[in-house]
Design a protein around this motif. Structure first.
Motif, PDB file in Angstrom:
ATOM      1  N   GLN A   1       0.332  53.909  54.743  1.00 27.14           N
ATOM      2  CA  GLN A   1       0.682  53.787  56.748  1.00 27.14           C
ATOM      3  C   GLN A   1       2.398  54.162  56.974  1.00 27.14           C
ATOM      4  O   GLN A   1       2.704  55.292  57.793  1.00 27.14           O
ATOM      5  CB  GLN A   1       0.418  52.124  56.497  1.00 27.14           C
ATOM      6  CG  GLN A   1       0.293  52.005  58.370  1.00 27.14           C
ATOM      7  CD  GLN A   1      -0.152  52.613  59.322  1.00 27.14           C
ATOM      8  OE1 GLN A   1      -1.403  53.064  59.234  1.00 27.14           O
ATOM      9  NE2 GLN A   1       0.212  53.545  59.678  1.00 27.14           N
TER      10      GLN A   1
ATOM     11  N   TYR B   1       5.338  61.158  61.689  1.00 29.65           N
ATOM     12  CA  TYR B   1       4.733  60.993  62.772  1.00 29.65           C
ATOM     13  C   TYR B   1       5.205  62.202  63.816  1.00 29.65           C
ATOM     14  O   TYR B   1       5.316  63.268  65.039  1.00 29.65           O
ATOM     15  CB  TYR B   1       4.391  59.797  63.361  1.00 29.65           C
ATOM     16  CG  TYR B   1       4.177  59.815  64.773  1.00 29.65           C
ATOM     17  CD1 TYR B   1       2.937  60.141  65.386  1.00 29.65           C
ATOM     18  CD2 TYR B   1       4.793  59.673  65.959  1.00 29.65           C
ATOM     19  CE1 TYR B   1       2.198  60.445  66.277  1.00 29.65           C
ATOM     20  CE2 TYR B   1       4.550  59.948  67.234  1.00 29.65           C
ATOM     21  CZ  TYR B   1       2.796  59.950  67.466  1.00 29.65           C
ATOM     22  OH  TYR B   1       1.756  60.033  68.996  1.00 29.65           O
TER      23      TYR B   1
ATOM     24  N   SER C   1       3.000  57.893  57.020  1.00 32.13           N
ATOM     25  CA  SER C   1       1.946  57.875  58.163  1.00 32.13           C
ATOM     26  C   SER C   1       2.590  57.912  59.429  1.00 32.13           C
ATOM     27  O   SER C   1       3.344  58.785  59.790  1.00 32.13           O
ATOM     28  CB  SER C   1       0.315  57.231  58.237  1.00 32.13           C
ATOM     29  OG  SER C   1       0.256  57.664  59.500  1.00 32.13           O
ATOM     30  N   ASP C   2       3.789  56.708  59.230  1.00 33.16           N
ATOM     31  CA  ASP C   2       4.403  56.491  61.028  1.00 33.16           C
ATOM     32  C   ASP C   2       5.355  57.442  60.281  1.00 33.16           C
ATOM     33  O   ASP C   2       6.437  57.230  61.048  1.00 33.16           O
ATOM     34  CB  ASP C   2       5.058  54.534  60.381  1.00 33.16           C
ATOM     35  CG  ASP C   2       4.009  54.063  60.772  1.00 33.16           C
ATOM     36  OD1 ASP C   2       2.607  54.943  61.507  1.00 33.16           O
ATOM     37  OD2 ASP C   2       3.767  53.021  60.084  1.00 33.16           O
TER      38      ASP C   2
ATOM     39  N   ARG D   1      -0.759  61.742  62.831  1.00 30.97           N
ATOM     40  CA  ARG D   1      -0.259  60.109  61.906  1.00 30.97           C
ATOM     41  C   ARG D   1      -1.589  60.837  60.166  1.00 30.97           C
ATOM     42  O   ARG D   1      -2.550  61.399  60.572  1.00 30.97           O
ATOM     43  CB  ARG D   1      -1.066  59.053  61.912  1.00 30.97           C
ATOM     44  CG  ARG D   1      -0.151  58.773  63.336  1.00 30.97           C
ATOM     45  CD  ARG D   1      -0.613  56.801  63.804  1.00 30.97           C
ATOM     46  NE  ARG D   1       0.638  57.012  64.851  1.00 30.97           N
ATOM     47  CZ  ARG D   1       1.597  56.433  64.594  1.00 30.97           C
ATOM     48  NH1 ARG D   1       2.176  56.158  63.256  1.00 30.97           N
ATOM     49  NH2 ARG D   1       2.317  55.727  65.847  1.00 30.97           N
ATOM     50  N   LEU D   2      -0.642  60.603  59.534  1.00 24.82           N
ATOM     51  CA  LEU D   2      -1.673  61.430  57.947  1.00 24.82           C
ATOM     52  C   LEU D   2      -2.735  60.067  57.693  1.00 24.82           C
ATOM     53  O   LEU D   2      -4.042  61.131  57.591  1.00 24.82           O
ATOM     54  CB  LEU D   2      -0.669  61.035  56.862  1.00 24.82           C
ATOM     55  CG  LEU D   2       0.602  61.869  56.568  1.00 24.82           C
ATOM     56  CD1 LEU D   2       1.335  61.788  56.341  1.00 24.82           C
ATOM     57  CD2 LEU D   2       0.044  63.590  57.195  1.00 24.82           C
ATOM     58  N   ALA D   3      -3.635  58.806  58.591  1.00 21.47           N
ATOM     59  CA  ALA D   3      -3.751  58.091  58.168  1.00 21.47           C
ATOM     60  C   ALA D   3      -5.106  58.566  59.346  1.00 21.47           C
ATOM     61  O   ALA D   3      -5.765  57.615  58.407  1.00 21.47           O
ATOM     62  CB  ALA D   3      -3.328  56.492  58.454  1.00 21.47           C
ATOM     63  N   ASP D   4      -4.539  58.939  60.071  1.00 24.38           N
ATOM     64  CA  ASP D   4      -5.299  59.670  61.147  1.00 24.38           C
ATOM     65  C   ASP D   4      -6.485  60.873  60.167  1.00 24.38           C
ATOM     66  O   ASP D   4      -7.406  61.437  61.156  1.00 24.38           O
ATOM     67  CB  ASP D   4      -5.479  59.962  62.151  1.00 24.38           C
ATOM     68  CG  ASP D   4      -5.377  58.990  62.848  1.00 24.38           C
ATOM     69  OD1 ASP D   4      -5.297  57.888  62.331  1.00 24.38           O
ATOM     70  OD2 ASP D   4      -3.755  58.813  63.920  1.00 24.38           O
ATOM     71  N   TYR D   5      -6.400  61.240  59.168  1.00 19.76           N
ATOM     72  CA  TYR D   5      -7.001  62.332  58.681  1.00 19.76           C
ATOM     73  C   TYR D   5      -8.610  62.121  58.115  1.00 19.76           C
ATOM     74  O   TYR D   5      -8.913  60.579  57.561  1.00 19.76           O
ATOM     75  CB  TYR D   5      -6.119  63.434  57.377  1.00 19.76           C
ATOM     76  CG  TYR D   5      -5.972  64.180  57.501  1.00 19.76           C
ATOM     77  CD1 TYR D   5      -5.983  65.974  57.717  1.00 19.76           C
ATOM     78  CD2 TYR D   5      -4.485  64.455  57.171  1.00 19.76           C
ATOM     79  CE1 TYR D   5      -5.200  66.394  57.757  1.00 19.76           C
ATOM     80  CE2 TYR D   5      -3.311  64.816  57.177  1.00 19.76           C
ATOM     81  CZ  TYR D   5      -4.162  66.222  56.927  1.00 19.76           C
ATOM     82  OH  TYR D   5      -3.229  67.026  57.438  1.00 19.76           O
TER      83      TYR D   5
END
Length: 287
Positions: free
Chosen positions: A156, A163, A159-160, A175-179
């Motif tokens: 997280q 961004y 990812s932030d 955001r990397l967390a949205d892959y």
């Protein structure tokens, strides 16, 4: 003059590409090992090569190619014919891609013009930077190794942190967390199985502020400071830690950073890094 490369050609191809691209031999070797490779040969001498790989770019449906010709044989159409061969192969491939990406140097040579004339548009660039100074002051932050319980927080925070950079070049997801779940699971597996011992977490008064990965060959990547703690000088402390640990091992500290990431470039230059190579990755829709 064009033929598919054989195992006996590998060492020559790796050496040839290394003359132009300042990548580690192991990196080039890995590219050549996994890719389909064609060479241009004259009088039993390899003077050019073209490669394609349908699985290395990280984007589903995108092939990654490299085209390289020795400097003293350029402007003879060799690169064009190698690219044409790769294009024809991809058109006939059962896993025909939707797009093709190519990476080339832009600090010398005619790579930018070559690919632009063939419909490729630049999407991002990278600087290879190396540290040329000495060991400096130790950081004041507390440092510890990554543990599995840090996973969600680590992903997280990274990812932030990335961004704005990803949004700036329209690299989606921002955001990397949205892959997709498949990509995220592969990333987590890579972290736990391959990188766990190389990830360092930095804290101030028990609060996480940033992280980086130090490789066994003197490179740092995935350097980031949690956005909540940016602007406090922590980035410089992270870099100092990397530089000192790497110099202690007798290695030259180096890294790759995006040409669009001005804050990072300024940070690295202020801590003693200089740019040695600049590359661009360009993309073309495949029809």
């Amino acid at each position: 003059m064009i033929r598919q490369a054989q195992s006996k050609d590998k060492e020559t191809i790796v050496t040839m590409i290394g003359e132009g691209m300042l990548w580690r031999t192991e990196e080039i070797d890995d590219i050549v090992e996994k890719a389909t490779v064609y060479i241009w040969e004259e009088n039993n001498q390899i003077i050019g090569c073209g490669t394609y790989d349908l699985n290395s770019s990280g984007e589903d449906g995108t092939a990654e190619i490299y085209v390289y010709t020795r400097p003293d044989h350029r402007k003879r159409g060799i690169g064009s014919r190698l690219l044409d061969k790769l294009w024809l192969e991809l058109q006939q491939h059962e896993e025909k891609p939707r797009a093709v990406m190519a990476t080339y140097r832009v600090d010398h040579g005619q790579g930018a013009d070559f690919f632009a004339k063939r419909g490729f548009a630049s999407i991002w660039g990278h600087h290879l930077m190396k540290y040329t100074g000495e060991i400096g002051p130790e950081p004041t932050l507390d440092v510890r190794k990554f543990s599995e319980s840090d996973m969600d927080m680590y992903i997280q925070a990274q990812s932030d942190a990335y961004y704005e950079v990803r949004k700036g070049i329209d690299l989606q997801p921002y955001r990397l967390a949205d892959y997709p779940e498949k990509t995220m699971n592969a990333w987590k597996k890579w972290i736990l199985n391959d990188m766990r011992e190389d990830i360092y977490l930095f804290e101030h008064e028990g609060v996480f502020v940033g992280s980086l990965i130090i490789t066994g060959h003197g490179e740092v990547y995935d350097v980031f400071v949690d956005p909540v703690h940016q602007g406090k000088g922590y980035g410089k402390e992270l870099v100092r830690f990397f530089v000192n640990r790497t110099l202690e091992k007798g290695l030259q500290p180096h890294l790759v950073t995006g040409t669009h990431n001005e804050p990072a470039i300024v940070l690295y230059e202020r801590t003693g890094f200089q740019t040695f190579q600049t590359t661009t990755t360009a993309k073309r829709d495949f029809a």
